[in-house]
Design an enzyme around this catalytic site. Structure first.
Site, mmCIF file in Angstrom:
data_model
loop_
_atom_site.group_PDB
_atom_site.id
_atom_site.type_symbol
_atom_site.label_atom_id
_atom_site.label_comp_id
_atom_site.label_asym_id
_atom_site.label_seq_id
_atom_site.Cartn_x
_atom_site.Cartn_y
_atom_site.Cartn_z
ATOM 1 N N CYS A 162 0.839 -1.189 0.000
ATOM 2 C CA CYS A 162 0.000 0.000 0.000
ATOM 3 C C CYS A 162 0.880 1.248 0.000
ATOM 4 O O CYS A 162 2.081 1.181 0.215
ATOM 5 C CB CYS A 162 -0.865 0.020 1.251
ATOM 6 S SG CYS A 162 -1.691 -1.530 1.559
ATOM 7 N N ARG A 215 3.546 0.868 -6.733
ATOM 8 C CA ARG A 215 3.573 -0.143 -5.666
ATOM 9 C C ARG A 215 2.442 -1.153 -5.818
ATOM 10 O O ARG A 215 2.391 -2.153 -5.116
ATOM 11 C CB ARG A 215 3.472 0.535 -4.291
ATOM 12 C CG ARG A 215 4.607 1.496 -3.982
ATOM 13 C CD ARG A 215 4.274 2.450 -2.852
ATOM 14 N NE ARG A 215 4.173 1.796 -1.570
ATOM 15 C CZ ARG A 215 5.193 1.690 -0.692
ATOM 16 N NH1 ARG A 215 6.368 2.184 -1.006
ATOM 17 N NH2 ARG A 215 5.037 1.095 0.467
ATOM 18 N N TRP A 253 -3.352 -2.110 -1.303
ATOM 19 C CA TRP A 253 -3.125 -3.428 -1.915
ATOM 20 C C TRP A 253 -3.765 -4.383 -0.930
ATOM 21 O O TRP A 253 -3.237 -4.610 0.163
ATOM 22 C CB TRP A 253 -1.627 -3.658 -2.078
ATOM 23 C CG TRP A 253 -1.226 -5.054 -2.415
ATOM 24 C CD1 TRP A 253 -0.821 -6.033 -1.546
ATOM 25 C CD2 TRP A 253 -1.189 -5.679 -3.712
ATOM 26 N NE1 TRP A 253 -0.539 -7.194 -2.222
ATOM 27 C CE2 TRP A 253 -0.750 -7.012 -3.547
ATOM 28 C CE3 TRP A 253 -1.484 -5.223 -4.996
ATOM 29 C CZ2 TRP A 253 -0.601 -7.887 -4.613
ATOM 30 C CZ3 TRP A 253 -1.340 -6.115 -6.057
ATOM 31 C CH2 TRP A 253 -0.903 -7.418 -5.869
ATOM 32 N N ASN A 273 -0.439 0.764 6.383
ATOM 33 C CA ASN A 273 0.242 -0.274 5.588
ATOM 34 C C ASN A 273 0.673 -1.360 6.558
ATOM 35 O O ASN A 273 1.086 -1.059 7.670
ATOM 36 C CB ASN A 273 1.519 0.287 4.924
ATOM 37 C CG ASN A 273 1.200 1.251 3.795
ATOM 38 O OD1 ASN A 273 0.036 1.423 3.445
ATOM 39 N ND2 ASN A 273 2.227 1.873 3.247
ATOM 40 N N GLY A 274 0.618 -2.622 6.126
ATOM 41 C CA GLY A 274 1.084 -3.704 6.984
ATOM 42 C C GLY A 274 -0.058 -4.657 7.319
ATOM 43 O O GLY A 274 -1.136 -4.574 6.754
ATOM 44 N N GLU A 278 12.036 -24.106 -13.738
ATOM 45 C CA GLU A 278 11.737 -22.695 -13.427
ATOM 46 C C GLU A 278 12.901 -21.808 -13.850
ATOM 47 O O GLU A 278 12.712 -20.727 -14.423
ATOM 48 C CB GLU A 278 11.432 -22.553 -11.936
ATOM 49 C CG GLU A 278 11.276 -21.141 -11.430
ATOM 50 C CD GLU A 278 10.193 -20.327 -12.142
ATOM 51 O OE1 GLU A 278 9.375 -20.914 -12.879
ATOM 52 O OE2 GLU A 278 10.206 -19.087 -11.980
ATOM 53 N N LYS A 325 12.826 -18.706 -16.573
ATOM 54 C CA LYS A 325 13.313 -17.347 -16.256
ATOM 55 C C LYS A 325 14.262 -16.871 -17.330
ATOM 56 O O LYS A 325 14.176 -15.756 -17.820
ATOM 57 C CB LYS A 325 14.022 -17.378 -14.901
ATOM 58 C CG LYS A 325 13.671 -16.342 -13.878
ATOM 59 C CD LYS A 325 12.243 -15.941 -13.834
ATOM 60 C CE LYS A 325 11.333 -17.085 -13.509
ATOM 61 N NZ LYS A 325 9.928 -16.823 -13.787
ATOM 62 N N GLU A 349 12.486 -16.322 -20.811
ATOM 63 C CA GLU A 349 11.449 -15.283 -20.935
ATOM 64 C C GLU A 349 12.009 -13.874 -20.855
ATOM 65 O O GLU A 349 11.359 -12.926 -21.286
ATOM 66 C CB GLU A 349 10.336 -15.467 -19.917
ATOM 67 C CG GLU A 349 10.678 -15.199 -18.475
ATOM 68 C CD GLU A 349 9.444 -15.300 -17.576
ATOM 69 O OE1 GLU A 349 8.353 -14.884 -17.985
ATOM 70 O OE2 GLU A 349 9.591 -15.793 -16.458
ATOM 71 N N HIS A 400 18.350 -40.300 -22.825
ATOM 72 C CA HIS A 400 17.219 -40.758 -23.657
ATOM 73 C C HIS A 400 16.959 -39.798 -24.802
ATOM 74 O O HIS A 400 15.880 -39.811 -25.394
ATOM 75 C CB HIS A 400 15.961 -40.915 -22.781
ATOM 76 C CG HIS A 400 16.141 -41.925 -21.698
ATOM 77 N ND1 HIS A 400 16.145 -43.277 -21.912
ATOM 78 C CD2 HIS A 400 16.404 -41.755 -20.377
ATOM 79 C CE1 HIS A 400 16.364 -43.912 -20.775
ATOM 80 N NE2 HIS A 400 16.520 -43.029 -19.823
ATOM 81 N N LYS A 411 2.207 -9.483 -17.829
ATOM 82 C CA LYS A 411 2.339 -9.935 -16.436
ATOM 83 C C LYS A 411 1.192 -10.866 -16.062
ATOM 84 O O LYS A 411 1.376 -11.834 -15.358
ATOM 85 C CB LYS A 411 2.351 -8.739 -15.481
ATOM 86 C CG LYS A 411 2.518 -9.130 -14.012
ATOM 87 C CD LYS A 411 3.813 -9.880 -13.763
ATOM 88 C CE LYS A 411 3.965 -10.365 -12.350
ATOM 89 N NZ LYS A 411 5.108 -11.280 -12.168
HETATM 90 C C1 AGP Z 1 6.492 -16.360 -15.041
HETATM 91 O O1 AGP Z 1 7.718 -15.670 -14.920
HETATM 92 C C2 AGP Z 1 5.661 -15.832 -16.183
HETATM 93 N N1 AGP Z 1 5.487 -14.441 -16.090
HETATM 94 C C3 AGP Z 1 4.390 -16.617 -16.389
HETATM 95 O O2 AGP Z 1 4.764 -17.925 -16.708
HETATM 96 C C4 AGP Z 1 3.414 -16.693 -15.189
HETATM 97 O O3 AGP Z 1 3.992 -17.463 -14.158
HETATM 98 C C5 AGP Z 1 2.132 -17.376 -15.657
HETATM 99 O O4 AGP Z 1 1.549 -16.577 -16.654
HETATM 100 C C6 AGP Z 1 1.121 -17.593 -14.526
HETATM 101 O O5 AGP Z 1 0.740 -16.354 -14.010
HETATM 102 P P1 AGP Z 1 -0.113 -16.317 -12.651
HETATM 103 O O6 AGP Z 1 0.758 -16.895 -11.565
HETATM 104 O O7 AGP Z 1 -0.438 -14.883 -12.429
HETATM 105 O O8 AGP Z 1 -1.337 -17.166 -12.864
#
Ligand code: AGP
Length: 607
Positions: free
Chosen positions: A2, A27, A75, A99-100, A483, A487, A490, A506, A602
């Site tokens: 927040c 934020r 938030w 906030n908190g 993962e 990273k 992407e 394999h 995002k």
């Molecule tokens: C992860 O770095 C990506 N931005 C993407 O894979 C993300 O994790 C995926 O779209 C799921 O998003 P969400 O956790 O908001 O559902």
């Protein structure tokens, strides 16, 4: 997180409050509000759900020349995003922004029967608590705030005003930053200095446990024990972008580095260290319902999917008879998958708005399977539609690449698995090592991040001209490798793919040549000997091998990045920090947009 702003001076409070809140939009928030007081104590309280423009639309019809006020962007943590839950909250003549997280707000609320609560927030409870000391005139506002804060457990950054005394703002902090801007016949307040840039160059940073009475020409700071504090006026950073990123160059690095704090928020109030047990209230499943669970379906996309895969490995380790199936939402929603009746579905999503995950949730609910959300965004669509849930409370994740959410989602799901195991009567001796390591994890994360940051930066620079990579791991290091590969691909656009180390022979081993480097995870005590022979396989084909390890390692690889921690079970979580930083520094070396990579959003709210 927040945002808080406050103004007391000779100018127009409303103007500063709105401009200050706009500076704090980065934020992340889901509602906003301001309150201003005229010299005669007339109150103008304006709150709106959604963006600040909605608040401005209300303001247009409520222009005032008031010279004191406070404002807030919320938030949501307790209670949906809504106008009634937006701050400032009122109790009697008091208006409060916060906030908190007040951990004991429910117990406190029980003692405040005289107050007619209008919101679901912990903040309104704090306002009512302050008023329980202030309302009958026994205490001045600052003293009433102190009395109330002495009863509070949790974190706060607050600003309070009273219609009975429209000359002063009382602020206090413990765990949530507040900065006081010092001007000529004007004093400002904000959650961070970005709201002050352009208004003043001088600021006082409040410390935890301090309370300040702010007037236009005077600032008095004391501790909660009434000891005077001499204010240290500092020059503020005037680079807005730098402030909003907490001094980091990019949000991504800020969010990687704040994982000790964000994971602490995830764990807050959910672990009994002494008993070695965990307690998640949100899922809303009774002990007998938990005991009956035989099958977990974990649903997510991208990073959320990887967090579920990783959590699944851990849950299988300590919970007998449970089968765990982690699925990609966009696939699962179209499968004719049968889910046994004694199942529970974990729906994992940082944004809580991912279309494929939401569609899966709705399909699974049609089968009458209980759905539990593992979500960050409070009040998001998925959070509203699941039957129960556990918020991960990592604060807004601004960078498209998810980092702090991954760590907290994985651990939150492990804690859900632990609650099942506890209900099933799994021996405390089996579960305690997991709980003990989880308790240590935030500080171990801090240590690893500080230890490896420069090393990872230099290693990343050595490989920045590669366009292909293979990420390798076994057992819990395998979803971690997945993962890490996501990273890297992407944000640096390197064609990075992860394979289970044992799968190499394999097929993927055919890929090994000078076009690729191999990022290999070698955790101590997790199939170590097998992994060593896998590394040898890659070296024998001339691989360009980077090893991330917490174990003894002396094979002739190109680079070794060592993790020093006594955690063994959750070592892959620590190794993932290296992979996050590696992706970050590779992208910086390539000169690409770290926070907004091409082609990505995002929150993927489309199918
Ligand atoms: C992860 O770095 C990506 N931005 C993407 O894979 C993300 O994790 C995926 O779209 C799921 O998003 P969400 O956790 O908001 O559902």
């Amino acid at each position: 997180m927040c945002g808080i702003v406050g103004y007391v001076g000779k100018g127009n409070a409303q103007d500063f409050l709105i401009s200050g809140l706009k500076r704090l939009e980065y934020r992340g928030y889901d509602s906003a509000g301001i309150v201003t007081l005229s010299s005669g104590g007339n109150v103008t309280l304006l709150r709106a759900e959604g963006k600040i423009v909605n608040l401005e639309n209300k303001l247009a019809k409520n222009k005032r020349k008031d010279r004191i006020g406070i404002g807030h962007t919320r938030w949501a943590t307790h209670g949906e995003p809504s106008e009634s839950n937006a701050h400032p909250h009122r109790a009697g003549n008091i208006y409060l922004v916060h906030n908190g997280i007040i951990e004991n707000y429910k117990e406190l609320k029980e003692t405040l029967k005289k107050h007619e609560f209008k919101s679901e927030t912990d903040t309104e409870v704090l306002a009512a608590l302050i008023n329980s000391f202030y309302g009958d005139g026994k205490y001045a506002l600052a003293d009433a705030v102190v009395q109330a804060l002495k009863l509070v457990k949790g974190t706060y950054g607050i600003a309070a005003v009273s219609a009975k005394n429209p000359e002063e703002i009382v602020v206090a902090r413990s765990g949530s930053p507040l900065v006081i801007g010092v001007g000529n016949d004007v004093t400002l307040i904000a959650s961070d200095a970005s709201a002050l840039v352009g208004h003043t160059k001088h600021a006082i940073y409040l410390n935890d446990g301090e309370v300040a009475v702010i007037k236009k020409d005077n600032i008095e700071i004391k501790t909660l024990n009434a000891e005077p504090v001499s204010a240290k006026v500092e020059e503020i950073e005037t680079n807005l972008a730098a402030i909003q990123k907490g001094g980091y160059e990019h949000f991504l690095l800020k969010e990687i580095m704040e994982q000790p704090e964000s994971l602490t928020e995830t764990l807050r109030g959910r672990i009994n260290k002494k008993a070695g047990t965990v307690h998640l209230g949100g899922p809303g499943l009774s002990e007998s319902e938990l005991r009956k669970i035989k099958h977990l379906v974990i649903v997510g996309c991208g990073t959320a999917y990887h967090a579920g895969l990783l959590a699944g490995y851990f849950i299988e380790q300590f919970t007998p008879e449970i089968t765990v199936e982690t699925v990609i939402a966009s696939e699962y929603r179209y499968r004719n998958a049968y889910i046994p009746k004694d199942s529970v579905a974990l729906i994992v999503s940082q944004s809580g708005e991912t279309a494929d995950t939401l569609a899966c949730l709705r399909e699974i609910k049609k089968q009458g399977i209980p759905t539990i959300g593992i979500v960050n965004a409070i009040g998001s669509t998925i959070a509203r539609e699941v039957d129960g849930g556990t918020y991960v409370h990592v604060g807004p994740e601004i960078s498209v690449a998810s980092t702090k959410a991954f760590t907290s989602q994985a651990i939150a799901m492990v804690m859900f698995g632990l609650t099942i195991a506890q209900a099933k009567g799994v021996k405390p001796g089996v579960l305690r090592p997991y709980v003990e390591e989880i308790v240590k994890l935030p500080e171990e994360i801090r240590g690893v991040l500080n230890d490896v940051k420069e090393k990872v930066k230099s290693v990343a620079k050595q490989y920045f001209d590669y366009d292909h990579a293979i990420y390798l791991g076994r057992d819990t290091a395998y979803p971690t490798a997945m993962e890490g590969a996501l990273k890297l691909k992407e944000i640096s656009y390197v064609d990075a793919n992860a394979y289970a180390f044992g799968e190499l022979k394999h097929g993927p081993l055919a890929l090994v040549d000078d076009r690729f480097f191999e990022m290999t995870l070698v955790p101590e005590g997790i199939l170590y000997d097998k992994v060593i022979s896998n590394v040898r396989e890659v070296l024998a084909r001339g691989g360009h091998v980077i090893v991330v390890t917490n174990a003894e390692f002396d094979l002739p690889v190109e680079n070794i990045i060592r993790i020093s921690s006594d955690l063994k079970i959750f070592a892959p979580i620590l190794m993932n920090l290296v992979l996050q930083l590696f992706a970050y520094y590779m992208t910086v070396a390539k000169g690409y947009n770290v926070d907004q990579p091409r082609n990505l959003a995002k929150s993927v709210t489309v199918e």
